[in-house]
Design a protein around this motif. Structure first.
Motif, mmCIF file in Angstrom:
data_model
loop_
_atom_site.group_PDB
_atom_site.id
_atom_site.type_symbol
_atom_site.label_atom_id
_atom_site.label_comp_id
_atom_site.label_asym_id
_atom_site.label_seq_id
_atom_site.Cartn_x
_atom_site.Cartn_y
_atom_site.Cartn_z
ATOM 1 N N PHE A 96 0.831 -1.208 0.000
ATOM 2 C CA PHE A 96 0.000 0.000 0.000
ATOM 3 C C PHE A 96 0.863 1.254 0.000
ATOM 4 O O PHE A 96 0.561 2.224 -0.694
ATOM 5 C CB PHE A 96 -0.913 0.040 1.231
ATOM 6 N N GLU A 106 -2.031 -0.667 -4.648
ATOM 7 C CA GLU A 106 -3.192 -1.034 -3.845
ATOM 8 C C GLU A 106 -3.735 -2.408 -4.211
ATOM 9 O O GLU A 106 -4.091 -3.198 -3.347
ATOM 10 C CB GLU A 106 -4.292 0.014 -4.033
ATOM 11 N N LEU A 107 -3.783 -2.694 -5.499
ATOM 12 C CA LEU A 107 -4.375 -3.960 -5.931
ATOM 13 C C LEU A 107 -3.540 -5.142 -5.438
ATOM 14 O O LEU A 107 -4.069 -6.123 -4.915
ATOM 15 C CB LEU A 107 -4.501 -3.990 -7.449
ATOM 16 N N ILE A 120 -3.972 -5.528 -1.611
ATOM 17 C CA ILE A 120 -5.242 -6.098 -1.158
ATOM 18 C C ILE A 120 -5.341 -7.551 -1.611
ATOM 19 O O ILE A 120 -5.938 -8.373 -0.916
ATOM 20 C CB ILE A 120 -6.435 -5.249 -1.643
ATOM 21 N N THR A 159 -2.775 0.144 -10.487
ATOM 22 C CA THR A 159 -4.188 0.262 -10.146
ATOM 23 C C THR A 159 -4.955 -0.894 -10.782
ATOM 24 O O THR A 159 -4.448 -1.570 -11.682
ATOM 25 C CB THR A 159 -4.777 1.575 -10.661
#
Lengths: 428, 177
Positions: B47, B52-53, B56, B139
Motif C-alpha cells: 500500500f 493497492e491492488l 489487497i 491500479t
C-alpha cells in the motif's frame, strides 16, 4: 469558513491552512466512524430483543427505563461487574487477543463506507479497491472467532471456531462474485462510484427514478446472494452454527466471560451494522432516501408552478440529511436480520455447505457471466442468455438430477444382518 | 526522515519480527498467526508503494483464504506435543544454515549493490538510476487491462493449471471406498 480571508493570505500559508483543515476533517471522519460503531450497538441490541419479543408473542425487556431502553446499559454494567474467569491451560496471548480481532473489521470496514455525500460523512479512506477491501477485511474478522474457539482449550469452542472458518471460506466466494456482478456495470471498484452510478436514471431511460442495483435483474440476483452471504459471514441465525447453543453450548465464546465476552458480542453487532451499510451502498443506492431522482422531480415541480413542493423535494434529496437516510436503511437491514432470526431455524452443517457451494456460487457465477454478456451485446442478449441459463438449469436440476436422486433414495434398503432371517425391506 | 520512510521502517520491523516468530515459535497455531501478521504487513508495505491492488490481493488471498485453511487444518489435526515437531537430524541443520547464508548473501548483494555503486540510499545520485513507475501503475484498471490484453495466454494457462489442481484434489478425495 476561510474563503473571505484566503485572498489576503500568502499562497504557502493558504496551502498549509488547507492541509491542517484537511487533517482536521479526516480526524472528524474517523471519530464519526468510531462513534457510530460504539454508540450504535446498544440500541441495536435493544431493538433486537424488543422486536424478537414481539415476533415471538412475548413482552421482552421493558423494566429498565421507558420501553426497556436502558436495558443494554444495565446489561453492560452487569457484564463489567461479572467475575472475569480465565480458564487454566490456555494460550493466554491468543485468548486475550481474539476478542480484539473480532472487533477489528467493524472499524476498518466502517472507514471505507460512504455514509453520506457531505464532507463529514464521506469515507475516511475512499480507496480505489473498495469492494476488494471489504472482502479482505471481512474475512479477517473470522480469525477472532476461530482463535477464540481454539484458545479456550475447550472441545465445543474448537468445533465452533472450525465451523466458523469453513463457513467463511464457503460464503466468501459467492459474496465476492455477487459483488463483482454489480462492480462490472459500475466500471469501478470504488464504493463512492458505485453509489453515484446508482443515482443515474433507472435502466438508463426512466428519468425520475434512480437505478438502484436491486431494481436491475442482475442486481437483484446479486443482491439476494449477497444478503445470504452477509448473514452467513456475520454468523447470524440461521447461519449461527459457530455458536449454536443447542449443540455447542454457545460455541466459540463458551470460555469467555465478563468484558471479553462483551467485546465478542459487540463485535458481532458492530459488524452487522457495518455490513448493513455496505449492503446499502452496493444495492440500495447509498444515501438516497427513495429510488427517485430528487433533482429531476424538484425541477419538474418547479416548472409546473409548485415552488413549495420543489423546495421540499430538494430538501429531501439534499446532502444535509443524507446521513439520516443512510442510517434509516441500515436500521431496516438490521430489522431484516432480526426478522430472519425469528423466522428461520438453524441450518444443518451439510445444508449450509450445499447451499454455499452448490447453489449460491454457481448462480452468482452465472449471473456474472450474464452481466458480462449484457455489457458486450445489450439487452436482447441479456434476456436471451438469461433464458438459456434458466432453461438449462431447469433441465439439469429438475429433469435429470432430482429424479436420479429420488431414484437413489428409493433404492436404499434396510438389510437385516442376521443371516438366518436375511431379507430386505424396500423404502418408498 | 520522510513519513514514508517512517511507515516503511515500522512495518518492516514488524514484518521481520513476525517472520522470525514463524520459525521460532514451537506452537503451530502461533507460528501460523505470526505468518498471518507477516502477510498483512507485507500488504501494508505494498500500500505504501501505491500498489493497492497487489496489497489487497495479498491480504485477501493469503490471510483471508489460504492462512484460514492452514489454521483450519492445524486446528483439525490438533498436532500433538511440540517436541514431536522438533528436527533431530544434525545434517539437515547444517545444510539449512548453509543454504540460508547463501540466500542472505544473494539478497544483500542485490539490495546493497546498487547503493554501493551510486551513493547513499535516498540521495539524488542513488535515485537517478531507478526508473519511476508511470502514472496509474498498479491500479486495478491498468493491471486488468494488461492481464486481459498482453498476458491473456499466461492467464489462461494459469487458470487451466488451477482447474487441474481442483479436479485432481476432488479425484483424490473421492477415491476412497
Amino acid at each position: 469558513m476561510l474563503e473571505g480571508t484566503a485572498g489576503s493570505l500568502l499562497f504557502a500559508q493558504a496551502g498549509s491552512m488547507a492541509l491542517t483543515e484537511e487533517i482536521l476533517w479526516a480526524l472528524l471522519r474517523v471519530i464519526v466512524v468510531i462513534l457510530f460503531v460504539l454508540v450504535f450497538v446498544p440500541p441495536v441490541i435493544w431493538w433486537e430483543r424488543r422486536l424478537l419479543g414481539w415476533m415471538q408473542d412475548r413482552i421482552g425487556p421493558n423494566r429498565a427505563g421507558p420501553f426497556g431502553l436502558l436495558q443494554p446499559i444495565a446489561d453492560g454494567i452487569k457484564l463489567f461487574f461479572k467475575e472475569d474467569i480465565t480458564p487454566s491451560k490456555i494460550d493466554r496471548f491468543v485468548y486475550f487477543t481474539a476478542p480484539a480481532i473480532a472487533l477489528l473489521p467493524a472499524f476498518v470496514l466502517g472507514a471505507t463506507v460512504p455514509w453520506g455525500p457531505n464532507r463529514l460523512l464521506t469515507p475516511v479512506a475512499d480507496v480505489d479497491i473498495g469492494v476488494l477491501w471489504i472482502l479482505a477485511i471481512s474475512s479477517l474478522g473470522v480469525y477472532g472467532v476461530t482463535l477464540g474457539g481454539w484458545a479456550g482449550n475447550n472441545k465445543y469452542s474448537l468445533l465452533g471456531g472450525l465451523r466458523s472458518s469453513a463457513q467463511m471460506i464457503s460464503y466468501e466466494l459467492a459474496m465476492g462474485v455477487a459483488i463483482y456482478s454489480v462492480a462490472l456495470p459500475t466500471g469501478s471498484l470504488r464504493l463512492t462510484d458505485m453509489v453515484s452510478r446508482q443515482h443515474d436514471p433507472l435502466w438508463g431511460v426512466v428519468e425520475w427514478a434512480q437505478n438502484w442495483f436491486v431494481f436491475t435483474p442482475y442486481g437483484f440476483v446479486a443482491c439476494v446472494i449477497f444478503l445470504i452471504c452477509m448473514v452467513a459471514e456475520t454468523n447470524r441465525a440461521p447461519f449461527d452454527l459457530p455458536e449454536a447453543e443447542s449443540e455447542l453450548v454457545a460455541g466459540f465464546h463458551t470460555e469467555y466471560s465478563s468484558m471479553k465476552f462483551a467485546v465478542f458480542f459487540m463485535g458481532e453487532y458492530a459488524v452487522m451494522a457495518v455490513f448493513g451499510g455496505i449492503f446499502t451502498t452496493l444495492f440500495l443506492g447509498g444515501w438516497s432516501p427513495l429510488p427517485l431522482n430528487w433533482d429531476h422531480l424538484a425541477s419538474s415541480a418547479d416548472a409546473s408552478g409548485m415552488g413549495w413542493l420543489a423546495a421540499t423535494l430538494a430538501f429531501i434529496g439534499s446532502s444535509k440529511i443524507a446521513g439520516l437516510w443512510f442510517l434509516a436503511k441500515i436500521v431496516g437491514i438490521l430489522t431484516f436480520y432480526i426478522w430472519l432470526r425469528a423466522t428461520l431455524p438453524r441450518l444443518r452443517y451439510d445444508q449450509l455447505m450445499n447451499l454455499g457451494w452448490k447453489a449460491l456460487l454457481p448462480i452468482a457465477a452465472l449471473n456474472f457471466v450474464i452481466v458480462a454478456i449484457w455489457m458486450l451485446y445489450g439487452w436482447i442478449a441479456f434476456f436471451g442468455s438469461a433464458a438459456v441459463v434458466t432453461l438449462a438449469y431447469f433441465y439439469v436440476v429438475v429433469l435429470i438430477l432430482k429424479p436420479r436422486a429420488s431414484a437413489k433414495r428409493s433404492e436404499l434398503k434396510l438389510v437385516d444382518v442376521r443371516p438366518d432371517t436375511a431379507k430386505t425391506i424396500e423404502i418408498g | 526522515m520522510s513519513s514514508q520512510l517512517v511507515v516503511f521502517s515500522a512495518m518492516s520491523i514488524v514484518a521481520v519480527l513476525s517472520a522470525v516468530g514463524v520459525i521460532v515459535s514451537r506452537n503451530a497455531v502461533r507460528a501460523a498467526l505470526a505468518l498471518v501478521v507477516n502477510f498483512i504487513v507485507l500488504g501494508v508495505l505494498y500500500f505504501t508503494m501505491n500498489l493497492e491492488l497487489l496489497g489487497i490481493s495479498q491480504v485477501l488471498v493469503y490471510t483471508g483464504l489460504i492462512m484460514m485453511l492452514f489454521l483450519f487444518c492445524i486446528l483439525l489435526l490438533n498436532l500433538g506435543a511440540p517436541q514431536m515437531l522438533e528436527e533431530t537430524s544434525g545434517l539437515k541443520r547444517y545444510v539449512a544454515v548453509l543454504l540460508s547464508l547463501v540466500l542472505i548473501v544473494l539478497v544483500l548483494t542485490q539490495v546493497l549493490g546498487p547503493v554501493a555503486f551510486s551513493g547513499a540510499p535516498g540521495s539524488e545520485s542513488a535515485l537517478a538510476g531507478i526508473p519511476t513507475a508511470p502514472d496509474g501503475y498498479g491500479t486495478a484498471k491498468s493491471v486488468g487491462t494488461e492481464i486481459f490484453t498482453n498476458w491473456i495466454y499466461a492467464l489462461e494457462i494459469c487458470s487451466v493449471l488451477l482447474l487441474l489442481g481442483i479436479v485432481g484434489s476432488i479425484l483424490l478425495a473421492k477415491r476412497r471406498g
